[in-house]
Design an enzyme around this catalytic site. Structure first.
Site, mmCIF file in Angstrom:
data_model
loop_
_atom_site.group_PDB
_atom_site.id
_atom_site.type_symbol
_atom_site.label_atom_id
_atom_site.label_comp_id
_atom_site.label_asym_id
_atom_site.label_seq_id
_atom_site.Cartn_x
_atom_site.Cartn_y
_atom_site.Cartn_z
ATOM 1 N N ASP A 84 0.942 -1.144 -0.013
ATOM 2 C CA ASP A 84 0.013 0.075 -0.167
ATOM 3 C C ASP A 84 0.882 1.162 -0.014
ATOM 4 O OD1 ASP A 84 -2.449 1.399 0.218
ATOM 5 O OD2 ASP A 84 -2.382 1.212 2.512
ATOM 6 N N HIS A 85 0.553 2.027 -0.930
ATOM 7 C CA HIS A 85 1.484 3.448 -0.841
ATOM 8 C C HIS A 85 2.910 3.272 -1.179
ATOM 9 C CE1 HIS A 85 -2.048 6.150 -0.517
ATOM 10 N NE2 HIS A 85 -2.400 5.222 0.384
ATOM 11 N N HIS A 206 -9.643 5.066 -1.948
ATOM 12 C CA HIS A 206 -8.834 4.877 -0.525
ATOM 13 C C HIS A 206 -9.536 5.816 0.429
ATOM 14 C CE1 HIS A 206 -4.618 3.645 -1.719
ATOM 15 N NE2 HIS A 206 -5.188 3.802 -2.965
ATOM 16 N N GLY A 208 -11.608 4.521 2.741
ATOM 17 C CA GLY A 208 -12.886 4.137 3.044
ATOM 18 C C GLY A 208 -13.433 4.228 4.036
ATOM 19 N N ASN A 230 -8.873 0.494 6.566
ATOM 20 C CA ASN A 230 -7.963 0.397 7.670
ATOM 21 C C ASN A 230 -8.231 0.943 8.999
ATOM 22 O OD1 ASN A 230 -5.323 -0.230 9.115
ATOM 23 N ND2 ASN A 230 -4.391 1.820 7.947
HETATM 24 P P1 13P Z 1 -8.825 4.439 6.194
HETATM 25 O O1 13P Z 1 -7.768 4.456 6.907
HETATM 26 O O2 13P Z 1 -9.228 5.652 5.832
HETATM 27 O O3 13P Z 1 -9.835 3.153 6.042
HETATM 28 O O4 13P Z 1 -8.026 4.274 4.496
HETATM 29 C C1 13P Z 1 -7.358 3.090 4.061
HETATM 30 C C2 13P Z 1 -6.778 3.303 2.951
HETATM 31 O O5 13P Z 1 -7.057 3.823 2.081
HETATM 32 C C3 13P Z 1 -5.285 2.591 2.774
HETATM 33 O O6 13P Z 1 -4.572 3.042 1.803
#
Ligand code: 13P
Length: 287
Positions: A84-85, A206, A208, A230
Site C-alpha cells: 500500500d502506498h 482510498h 474507505g 484500515n
Molecule cells: P482508511 O484508513 O481511511 O480506511 O483508509 C485506508 C486506505 O486508504 C489505505 O490505503
C-alpha cells in the site's frame, strides 16, 4: 491461494461490486481478516503499508506470514498481498522480490509526467514477476502512517495518461481522506463515472473508513472496484482493549496476557467491521 489482482478485480468491475483492501499491521490482523473472508467466501486484498512492513520486520516476514496463514488455516479464497502506498520504485521492487503479488506505486506528489514514467518502470518489473500494479493520481487527504496529503481531485487528463501505463487499477483521488472524516465526505461521483468510462480501468477508493453506506454503494456503481479500509478496523480493535482497561474487566489470573484480552475484547469487534464491509461491498460468495 496468493495471486495477483487481475482476475478478481476484473470480475468485480463487471459484476459491480468491490474487492476490499483490508490493511494488515501484524499477524493478529492478518489472521482475523483471513478468517472472516474465508467464512464469507470473499476474495481479499491484504494491504501492507511501508510503515506496517517496518513494524512487522520487512516484506519477507509479511509474505511468509500470509502464506503460512493460508496453509495452516486452510484458506481457499483468492488472496492478494499488496504493497500500500509504495513511496519509491525501489520499495515496490523489494516487495515484489519478496513475493508480494501486487504493489501500489504512489507517485501522486510528483508531476504527472514523472509519476507516469516511474509507474511504467514498476509495471515492467511487476510483469516479469506476474504481479500487478495500482497507481495514484490526485491526492488522498488526511494522514496515514506518516503520509499526509491535502485533498486534490485527479483530473481526467491525468487519469488518461496514467491509464496507458499498463496498470491494473487506478486510485483517482476524488475527495476521500485517510483516517476519520471531519464532516461529510465530498466525493466526486460524476468524475468517478467519467474516469472509469474513459480509462476503462477499475478505480480504487482510498480512505474507505467512515464513508456512509449509501455513498459507498454509489461509488461502487460509479466505477470503484477496490475499496481500502484500515482505520475502522484498527479503531474497533483498540476500543476493545481500551474498554477492557477502562471498565477494569477481569480475566482472572490471565488478565495480563494480551492474547486473552484481544481474543475476548478486541478481535470480535474488529472482525465484525470486516464482515460488515464485505456485505456492504457485495463481495460475499465471490470466491
Ligand atoms: P482508511 O484508513 O481511511 O480506511 O483508509 C485506508 C486506505 O486508504 C489505505 O490505503
Amino acid at each position: 491461494m496468493l495471486e495477483n489482482v487481475e482476475k478478481v478485480i476484473q470480475k468485480a468491475k463487471k459484476g459491480k461490486y468491490a474487492i476490499p483492501q483490508f490493511n494488515i499491521n501484524d499477524s493478529t490482523s492478518a489472521k482475523f481478516i483471513l478468517e472472516v473472508c474465508e467464512e464469507k467466501k470473499a476474495p481479499v486484498i491484504l494491504g501492507c503499508s511501508e510503515g506496517a512492513l517496518k513494524y512487522m520486520g520487512g516484506p519477507t516476514v509479511a509474505v511468509n506470514l500470509v502464506k503460512g496463514l493460508i496453509k495452516d488455516l486452510n484458506i481457499t479464497i483468492p488472496v492478494i498481498l499488496h504493497l500500500d502506498h509504495g513511496q519509491s520504485i525501489a520499495s515496490c521492487k523489494k516487495a515484489i522480490d519478496a513475493g508480494f503479488t501486487s504493489v501500489m506505486y504512489d507517485g501522486s506528489t510528483l508531476p504527472i509526467e514523472q509519476n507516469v514514467k516511474n509507474t511504467i518502470e514498476v509495471v515492467e518489473y511487476a510483469r516479469k514477476h506476474n504481479a500487478t500494479v495500482e497507481a495514484e493520481v490526485g491526492t488522498v487527504g488526511g494522514t496515514e502512517d506518516g503520509i499526509t496529503g491535502g485533498v486534490r481531485y485527479a483530473s481526467l487528463d491525468e487519469c488518461i495518461k496514467m491509464s496507458k501505463t499498463g496498470i491494473s487499477m487506478l486510485a483517482a483521488s476524488l475527495g476521500s481522506v485517510h483516517g476519520f472524516y471531519h464532516g461529510e465526505p465530498k466525493l466526486g461521483f460524476t468524475e468517478m463515472e467519467t474516469y472509469a468510462k474513459e480509462t476503462n480501468l477499475p478505480l480504487v477508493l482510498h480512505g474507505g473508513s467512515g464513508i456512509p453506506d449509501d455513498q459507498i454503494k454509489r461509488a461502487i456503481m460509479s466505477g470503484e472496484a477496490k475499496i481500502n479500509i484500515n482505520t475502522e478496523i484498527q479503531n474497533a480493535f483498540n476500543q476493545g482493549i481500551a474498554k477492557y482497561y477502562k471498565e477494569k474487566l477481569n480475566l482472572n489470573e490471565t488478565g495480563y496476557m494480551l492474547k486473552n484480552i484481544t481474543g475476548k475484547y478486541a478481535i470480535p469487534f474488529a472482525k465484525a467491521i470486516v464482515a460488515e464491509k464485505i456485505e456492504l461491498f457485495g463481495n460475499y460468495n465471490k470466491a
